[in-house]
Each structure stands twice: as structure tokens, then as C-alpha cells.
Scaffold this motif. Structure first.
Motif, PDB file in Angstrom:
ATOM      1  N   THR A   1      25.848   3.975  54.172  1.00  0.00           N
ATOM      2  CA  THR A   1      26.689   3.160  53.306  1.00  0.00           C
ATOM      3  C   THR A   1      26.216   1.717  53.372  1.00  0.00           C
ATOM      4  N   ILE A   2      26.679   0.942  52.487  1.00  0.00           N
ATOM      5  CA  ILE A   2      26.237  -0.437  52.386  1.00  0.00           C
ATOM      6  C   ILE A   2      26.788  -1.263  53.545  1.00  0.00           C
ATOM      7  N   SER A   3      28.096  -1.185  53.760  1.00  0.00           N
ATOM      8  CA  SER A   3      28.712  -2.049  54.762  1.00  0.00           C
ATOM      9  C   SER A   3      28.722  -1.437  56.157  1.00  0.00           C
ATOM     10  N   ASN A   4      28.612  -0.120  56.277  1.00  0.00           N
ATOM     11  CA  ASN A   4      28.719   0.518  57.581  1.00  0.00           C
ATOM     12  C   ASN A   4      27.424   1.151  58.053  1.00  0.00           C
ATOM     13  N   ARG A   5      26.294   0.660  57.579  1.00  0.00           N
ATOM     14  CA  ARG A   5      25.031   1.240  58.013  1.00  0.00           C
ATOM     15  C   ARG A   5      24.760   0.808  59.454  1.00  0.00           C
ATOM     16  N   PRO A   6      24.060   1.655  60.209  1.00  0.00           N
ATOM     17  CA  PRO A   6      23.715   1.264  61.574  1.00  0.00           C
ATOM     18  C   PRO A   6      22.917  -0.035  61.579  1.00  0.00           C
ATOM     19  N   ILE A   7      23.143  -0.867  62.552  1.00  0.00           N
ATOM     20  CA  ILE A   7      22.514  -2.183  62.601  1.00  0.00           C
ATOM     21  C   ILE A   7      20.993  -2.101  62.658  1.00  0.00           C
ATOM     22  N   ILE A   8      20.464  -0.979  63.181  1.00  0.00           N
ATOM     23  CA  ILE A   8      19.011  -0.845  63.273  1.00  0.00           C
ATOM     24  C   ILE A   8      18.372  -0.364  61.973  1.00  0.00           C
ATOM     25  N   VAL A   9      19.200  -0.027  60.988  1.00  0.00           N
ATOM     26  CA  VAL A   9      18.687   0.434  59.695  1.00  0.00           C
ATOM     27  C   VAL A   9      18.562  -0.771  58.762  1.00  0.00           C
ATOM     28  N   PRO A  10      17.337  -1.138  58.394  1.00  0.00           N
ATOM     29  CA  PRO A  10      17.168  -2.286  57.487  1.00  0.00           C
ATOM     30  C   PRO A  10      17.794  -2.010  56.121  1.00  0.00           C
ATOM     31  N   GLU A  11      18.237  -3.080  55.482  1.00  0.00           N
ATOM     32  CA  GLU A  11      18.844  -2.957  54.156  1.00  0.00           C
ATOM     33  C   GLU A  11      17.889  -2.286  53.174  1.00  0.00           C
ATOM     34  N   SER A  12      16.599  -2.486  53.353  1.00  0.00           N
ATOM     35  CA  SER A  12      15.621  -1.898  52.429  1.00  0.00           C
ATOM     36  C   SER A  12      15.613  -0.370  52.491  1.00  0.00           C
ATOM     37  N   TRP A  13      16.165   0.217  53.554  1.00  0.00           N
ATOM     38  CA  TRP A  13      16.213   1.673  53.676  1.00  0.00           C
ATOM     39  C   TRP A  13      17.428   2.281  52.978  1.00  0.00           C
ATOM     40  N   VAL A  14      18.359   1.451  52.596  1.00  0.00           N
ATOM     41  CA  VAL A  14      19.580   1.940  51.954  1.00  0.00           C
ATOM     42  C   VAL A  14      19.290   2.152  50.471  1.00  0.00           C
ATOM     43  N   SER A  15      19.572   3.349  49.971  1.00  0.00           N
ATOM     44  CA  SER A  15      19.291   3.667  48.567  1.00  0.00           C
ATOM     45  C   SER A  15      20.115   2.797  47.636  1.00  0.00           C
ATOM     46  N   LYS A  16      19.428   2.182  46.708  1.00  0.00           N
ATOM     47  CA  LYS A  16      20.089   1.300  45.751  1.00  0.00           C
ATOM     48  C   LYS A  16      20.271   1.953  44.398  1.00  0.00           C
ATOM     49  N   VAL A  17      19.452   2.956  44.101  1.00  0.00           N
ATOM     50  CA  VAL A  17      19.483   3.643  42.811  1.00  0.00           C
ATOM     51  C   VAL A  17      19.472   5.143  43.069  1.00  0.00           C
ATOM     52  N   PHE A  18      20.269   5.876  42.300  1.00  0.00           N
ATOM     53  CA  PHE A  18      20.333   7.326  42.412  1.00  0.00           C
ATOM     54  C   PHE A  18      20.195   7.950  41.034  1.00  0.00           C
ATOM     55  N   SER A  19      19.610   9.122  40.993  1.00  0.00           N
ATOM     56  CA  SER A  19      19.558   9.895  39.764  1.00  0.00           C
ATOM     57  C   SER A  19      20.986  10.267  39.381  1.00  0.00           C
TER      58      SER A  19
ATOM     59  N   VAL B   1      19.655   7.103  35.644  1.00  0.00           N
ATOM     60  CA  VAL B   1      19.980   6.621  36.992  1.00  0.00           C
ATOM     61  C   VAL B   1      21.243   5.773  37.002  1.00  0.00           C
ATOM     62  N   CYS B   2      21.809   5.656  38.205  1.00  0.00           N
ATOM     63  CA  CYS B   2      22.925   4.746  38.441  1.00  0.00           C
ATOM     64  C   CYS B   2      22.503   3.812  39.575  1.00  0.00           C
ATOM     65  N   THR B   3      22.867   2.548  39.468  1.00  0.00           N
ATOM     66  CA  THR B   3      22.495   1.578  40.492  1.00  0.00           C
ATOM     67  C   THR B   3      23.728   0.982  41.146  1.00  0.00           C
ATOM     68  N   ARG B   4      23.584   0.701  42.424  1.00  0.00           N
ATOM     69  CA  ARG B   4      24.660   0.010  43.127  1.00  0.00           C
ATOM     70  C   ARG B   4      24.174  -1.321  43.674  1.00  0.00           C
ATOM     71  N   TYR B   5      23.056  -1.814  43.117  1.00  0.00           N
ATOM     72  CA  TYR B   5      22.445  -3.061  43.564  1.00  0.00           C
ATOM     73  C   TYR B   5      21.785  -3.725  42.359  1.00  0.00           C
ATOM     74  N   ALA B   6      22.038  -5.002  42.147  1.00  0.00           N
ATOM     75  CA  ALA B   6      21.403  -5.711  41.024  1.00  0.00           C
ATOM     76  C   ALA B   6      21.371  -7.204  41.329  1.00  0.00           C
ATOM     77  N   ASN B   7      20.320  -7.853  40.879  1.00  0.00           N
ATOM     78  CA  ASN B   7      20.174  -9.303  41.051  1.00  0.00           C
ATOM     79  C   ASN B   7      20.369  -9.745  42.496  1.00  0.00           C
ATOM     80  N   GLY B   8      19.869  -8.923  43.432  1.00  0.00           N
ATOM     81  CA  GLY B   8      19.936  -9.285  44.842  1.00  0.00           C
ATOM     82  C   GLY B   8      21.292  -9.109  45.492  1.00  0.00           C
ATOM     83  N   LYS B   9      22.212  -8.387  44.830  1.00  0.00           N
ATOM     84  CA  LYS B   9      23.568  -8.211  45.388  1.00  0.00           C
ATOM     85  C   LYS B   9      24.019  -6.769  45.251  1.00  0.00           C
TER      86      LYS B   9
END
Length: 121
Positions: free
Chosen positions: A30-48, A86-94
Motif C-alpha cells: 500500500t502507499i501509506s503502509n508499505r514496509p520502510i525498507i521498500v522504496p517508493e519506486s517499488w510500489v505499483s503506480k499503474v494497474f491494468s 490502465v488505472c493510475t494512482r499516481y500523477a504529477n509526482g503525487k
């Protein structure tokens, strides 16, 4: 919900039913509850669109169709977050979502123009 909307409609002239927003797959970081060792770049921003959660979509669509047939205005925000593919949950850096099914403040801000048009703001 139909009964509640019918009761409201008997005493309120204009009702706006806001349909379910797109719901992202569960079980991923998840966006807010990801493990601290997981970089934000690993969190999926776009899904089919085929990966999106559809379990409540059918019920939401049925209620929206019923509402429209009964003179209740409806609003669907899917086009703000999804294309045909696709659906996105990230845009313009947010982040646009706080978790898989709830808008962040940035995501909610996307809905303001559409709501303002309907609400006369």
C-alpha cells in the motif's frame, strides 16, 4: 441503499449519488503502509483495468442505473483515474490514493472541478 435513496428523494429535491471510485488490487504494497525498507519506486503506480477490484463494481453499477431511472443524478470518477487500458494512482509526482480504495487529498482534488460543475460552484 435503494430504500434509503427513495426516502431521501421523498423529502430532498436534488440528490447526487457518487459511484464507487476505482479500487486498486489488494495484497500489494500500500502507499501509506508499505514496509520502510521498500522504496517508493517499488510500489505499483499503474494497474491494468483487468487487475482492478471489481467485486463491488457490479452492485455500484446496478444502484447507479436504478438511481438514474428514478431521477437521481449520478457521478462516476473512473475517467479521472482510468483509461480503457490502465488505472493510475499516481500523477504529477503525487499519490492520488491513500490506499487501494480511498482518495488522497490530491486525488480528491481531481474530483473538485467535476463536483463544482454539478453543484454549481
Amino acid at each position: 441503499m435503494r430504500e434509503a435513496l427513495s426516502v431521501l428523494q421523498s423529502s430532498v429535491r436534488n440528490i447526487l449519488y457518487i459511484e464507487n471510485s476505482p479500487v486498486f488490487p489488494r495484497g500489494r504494497f500500500t502507499i501509506s503502509n508499505r514496509p520502510i525498507i521498500v522504496p517508493e519506486s517499488w510500489v505499483s503506480k499503474v494497474f491494468s483495468r483487468t487487475e482492478m477490484m471489481l467485486e463491488d463494481k457490479k452492485a455500484s453499477d446496478e444502484l447507479a442505473n436504478w438511481a438514474r431511472r428514478n431521477g437521481i443524478s449520478t457521478m462516476d470518477f473512473t475517467s479521472l483515474f482510468c483509461t480503457n487500458q490502465v488505472c493510475t494512482r499516481y500523477a504529477n509526482g503525487k499519490w492520488l490514493y491513500a490506499d487501494e480504495g480511498h482518495f488522497s487529498l490530491t486525488g480528491a482534488d481531481l474530483a473538485i472541478p467535476q463536483l463544482s460543475d454539478v453543484l454549481g460552484g
